[in-house]
Design a protein around this motif. Structure first.
Motif, PDB file in Angstrom:
ATOM      1  N   LEU A   2       0.828  -1.204   0.000  1.00 52.43           N
ATOM      2  CA  LEU A   2       0.000   0.000   0.000  1.00 52.43           C
ATOM      3  C   LEU A   2       0.865   1.258   0.000  1.00 52.43           C
ATOM      4  CD1 LEU A   2      -2.631  -1.157   2.642  1.00 52.43           C
ATOM      5  CD2 LEU A   2      -2.929  -1.082   0.161  1.00 52.43           C
ATOM      6  N   CYS A  57      -9.827   7.999   1.888  1.00 52.55           N
ATOM      7  CA  CYS A  57      -9.598   6.821   1.040  1.00 52.55           C
ATOM      8  C   CYS A  57     -10.714   6.655   0.011  1.00 52.55           C
ATOM      9  CB  CYS A  57      -9.469   5.569   1.896  1.00 52.55           C
ATOM     10  SG  CYS A  57      -7.966   5.543   2.885  1.00 52.55           S
ATOM     11  N   GLY A 100      -5.596   3.032   4.477  1.00 55.54           N
ATOM     12  CA  GLY A 100      -5.433   3.187   3.053  1.00 55.54           C
ATOM     13  C   GLY A 100      -6.521   2.493   2.262  1.00 55.54           C
ATOM     14  N   TYR A 111      -1.535   4.570   0.874  1.00 55.48           N
ATOM     15  CA  TYR A 111      -1.610   4.454   2.328  1.00 55.48           C
ATOM     16  C   TYR A 111      -1.301   5.814   2.923  1.00 55.48           C
ATOM     17  CZ  TYR A 111      -1.898   1.952   6.679  1.00 55.48           C
ATOM     18  OH  TYR A 111      -2.316   1.496   7.904  1.00 55.48           O
TER      19      TYR A 111
END
Length: 187
Positions: free
Chosen positions: A61, A134, A81, A67
């Protein structure tokens, strides 16, 4: 059970930035504290210990740039993330859970991954801010849905954010069975 405790007002100094390789030692500390403390009352001690086998750091990630670190007053308050890859959950050490195949945004759901709040910042909106961040990033890449594998302690937050349970499983990779909920949301 679907309601979160009252949330303190989130500090105006909250910032979210991409995680870097240099952050990894501090993020591991945050994850370890969150796993050990925030699951109390949801899982028994054996399940908490077992959950460490399927939770934790996923360097992919960070390498993918998906992330993020949430900071309040220059302290790491949380991390989380999303992914354009098929892996749904698990850390670098989680055997059998890795699936690096890229997802098709037109037909598959982005993955929300590895969401952790430092216990000292719990119930202050950190998780909500990271989750929203996210979702925005996944939407910007053409995804219309997100999926995640929620823990018992994370499920109330995800429900409040609009996620619905689509499957319940138990993962016994670490010994004791750990209950998990696969959840989905249109974004």
């Amino acid at each position: 059970m679907n309601r979160l405790p009252p949330t303190e007002e989130l500090s105006l100094s909250l910032s979210i930035r991409p995680a870097t390789v240099d952050d990894l030692p501090q993020l591991s500390t945050v994850m370890d504290a969150a796993i050990g403390e925030l699951q109390q009352g949801f899982l028994d001690p054996e399940q908490i210990a077992s959950s460490r086998a399927v939770m934790g750091l996923d360097r992919q990630l960070v390498e993918d740039g998906t992330y993020f670190v949430a900071e309040i007053d220059s302290e790491i308050a949380g991390c989380g993330g999303w992914s354009r890859r098929a892996t749904l959950y698990g850390g670098d050490h989680s055997a059998g859970l890795r699936e690096p195949r890229l997802l098709d945004p037109a037909s598959e759901a982005a993955r929300v991954r590895a969401m952790y709040t430092h216990p000292g910042f719990a119930r202050r909106g950190v998780g909500r801010a990271l989750l929203s961040h996210c979702e925005e990033r996944a939407r910007a890449e053409g995804f219309t849905t997100c999926e995640l594998m929620g823990t018992r302690s994370g499920e109330p937050l995800y429900r409040v954010a609009g996620y619905e349970v689509i499957e319940r499983i138990e993962d016994s990779t670490g010994g004791a069975p750990v209950p998990l909920a696969r959840m989905r949301k249109a974004i």
